[in-house]
Design a protein around this motif. Structure first.
Motif, PDB file in Angstrom:
ATOM      1  N   UNK A  68       4.217  14.328  11.789  1.00 20.26           N
ATOM      2  CA  UNK A  68       2.761  14.244  11.607  1.00 20.26           C
ATOM      3  C   UNK A  68       2.353  13.660  10.255  1.00 20.26           C
ATOM      4  N   UNK A  69       3.164  13.871   9.203  1.00 17.00           N
ATOM      5  CA  UNK A  69       2.823  13.266   7.911  1.00 17.00           C
ATOM      6  C   UNK A  69       3.030  11.755   7.986  1.00 17.00           C
ATOM      7  N   UNK A 129      -5.639   1.631   8.134  1.00 17.19           N
ATOM      8  CA  UNK A 129      -7.043   1.650   7.767  1.00 17.19           C
ATOM      9  C   UNK A 129      -7.302   0.856   6.482  1.00 17.19           C
ATOM     10  N   UNK A 134       0.167  10.269   9.652  1.00 14.78           N
ATOM     11  CA  UNK A 134      -0.994  10.219   8.753  1.00 14.78           C
ATOM     12  C   UNK A 134      -0.873   9.050   7.780  1.00 14.78           C
ATOM     13  N   UNK A 135       0.331   8.832   7.245  1.00 11.25           N
ATOM     14  CA  UNK A 135       0.549   7.705   6.324  1.00 11.25           C
ATOM     15  C   UNK A 135       0.275   6.393   7.050  1.00 11.25           C
ATOM     16  N   UNK A 168       0.952   4.362  -2.566  1.00  6.91           N
ATOM     17  CA  UNK A 168       0.749   5.743  -2.128  1.00  6.91           C
ATOM     18  C   UNK A 168       1.903   6.637  -2.586  1.00  6.91           C
ATOM     19  N   UNK A 181       9.825  15.410   3.784  1.00  6.48           N
ATOM     20  CA  UNK A 181       8.417  15.772   3.575  1.00  6.48           C
ATOM     21  C   UNK A 181       7.487  14.661   4.092  1.00  6.48           C
ATOM     22  N   UNK A 204      -1.657   5.946   9.694  1.00 15.19           N
ATOM     23  CA  UNK A 204      -3.105   5.866   9.950  1.00 15.19           C
ATOM     24  C   UNK A 204      -3.835   5.345   8.703  1.00 15.19           C
ATOM     25  N   UNK A 205      -3.504   5.905   7.531  1.00 13.92           N
ATOM     26  CA  UNK A 205      -4.170   5.486   6.303  1.00 13.92           C
ATOM     27  C   UNK A 205      -3.783   4.052   5.938  1.00 13.92           C
ATOM     28  N   UNK A 245      12.377  14.734  -0.131  1.00  9.53           N
ATOM     29  CA  UNK A 245      11.096  14.018  -0.163  1.00  9.53           C
ATOM     30  C   UNK A 245      10.888  13.181   1.100  1.00  9.53           C
ATOM     31  N   UNK A 294       1.427   7.435  -6.123  1.00  9.60           N
ATOM     32  CA  UNK A 294       0.380   8.446  -6.301  1.00  9.60           C
ATOM     33  C   UNK A 294       0.874   9.837  -5.917  1.00  9.60           C
ATOM     34  N   UNK A 295       1.805   9.886  -4.946  1.00  7.97           N
ATOM     35  CA  UNK A 295       2.356  11.177  -4.519  1.00  7.97           C
ATOM     36  C   UNK A 295       3.503  11.606  -5.422  1.00  7.97           C
ATOM     37  N   UNK A 296       3.839  10.725  -6.394  1.00  9.32           N
ATOM     38  CA  UNK A 296       4.912  11.007  -7.346  1.00  9.32           C
ATOM     39  C   UNK A 296       6.265  11.090  -6.645  1.00  9.32           C
ATOM     40  N   UNK A 297       6.432  10.291  -5.588  1.00 11.07           N
ATOM     41  CA  UNK A 297       7.692  10.273  -4.847  1.00 11.07           C
ATOM     42  C   UNK A 297       8.434   8.973  -5.150  1.00 11.07           C
ATOM     43  N   UNK A 304       0.830  -1.209   0.000  1.00  9.94           N
ATOM     44  CA  UNK A 304       0.000   0.000   0.000  1.00  9.94           C
ATOM     45  C   UNK A 304       0.865   1.259   0.000  1.00  9.94           C
TER      46      UNK A 304
END
Lengths: 76, 163
Positions: free
Chosen positions: B65-66, B76, B69-70, B25, B58, B72-73, B55, B28-31, B21
């Motif tokens: 915090x990012x 999930x 969030x990653x 992601x 980032x 957490x997603x 990157x 999708x973030x182009x990283x 996953x």
């Protein structure tokens, strides 16, 4: 950026095909408004808004690379 | 949802699924970076590696915090895919691991100063998870104790000689 919002929301709901992301622009940059199948909004919002906050954080981070500020809204 | 404690094989499968996953992601973030399943003791985690340093910074974000969030997603989405509660952590170049050892070092230094001077030592403001790492480290040192003072986001740990 729209594809990223779609990707995340589609993964979080049962009815992925019902996910719609509308893109608009205001003076501060792009605004993405997400709608999902009836009854599935809670899945993209999460308990206490945790999931929505995580989506916004990740989308903002991706947008930073393109030097834009984005907003993501969720709508019934 | 399966509430049983997953065994090692399940956790390995979870880590693989989380890595899949996270790579999607990142795409999708182009990283341009990779996500690799890893194991440390009994803990399974997915480490994001080999991207441009700006990157990777980032992906960590302010105070991690990012990265939170990653994670957490990832928990999930993968939880939905596997129909299991996901216990795998997501890290960027071992940021969490390094942050924990840095905080433990700060706790030890403050404890030593508290013991040497008999005075309480105030540390810099930290979030709840960081404070917990410091409290745990102080608790393992004889002769000192710790508490917290102030209001978030300026709440900080105080290390003092034990009563």
């Amino acid at each position: 950026m729209k594809e990223l919002v779609e990707f995340l929301c589609r993964e979080l709901v049962d009815d992925a095909d019902a996910v719609r992301v509308h893109e608009a622009f205001d003076e501060r940059g792009p605004v993405y408004t997400v709608t999902v199948a009836p009854g599935e909004l809670g899945k993209v919002i999460g308990r206490g808004g945790r999931t929505a906050k995580a989506i916004r954080t990740v989308v903002r981070a991706a947008a930073t690379r393109q030097h834009v500020s984005v907003r993501v809204d969720f709508e019934d | 949802m399966n509430s049983d404690v997953p065994d090692e094989v399940d956790l390995e499968e979870q880590a693989d699924a989380v890595a899949d996953f996270v790579e999607e992601l990142l795409g999708q973030m182009d990283i341009d970076a990779i996500a690799e399943p890893a194991q440390q003791g009994e803990r399974f985690y997915v480490d994001i590696l080999e991207g441009p340093p700006e990157d990777l910074a980032l992906l960590i974000g302010k105070h991690g915090q990012t990265l939170d969030a990653i994670q957490e997603l990832a928990r999930n989405v993968v939880g939905r895919r596997l129909d299991e509660r996901i216990r795998v952590l997501v890290d960027v170049e071992d940021y969490r691991k390094r942050r924990a050892s840095r905080l433990e070092e700060r706790a030890r230094e403050a404890a030593e100063r508290a013991l040497a001077t008999g005075q309480e030592q105030e540390l810099e403001p930290m979030d709840a998870l960081e404070r917990k790492i410091v409290h745990d480290a102080v608790a393992s040192i004889v002769g000192v104790q710790s508490g917290s003072r102030g209001e978030d986001p300026n709440r900080f740990v105080v290390v003092s000689p034990a009563d």
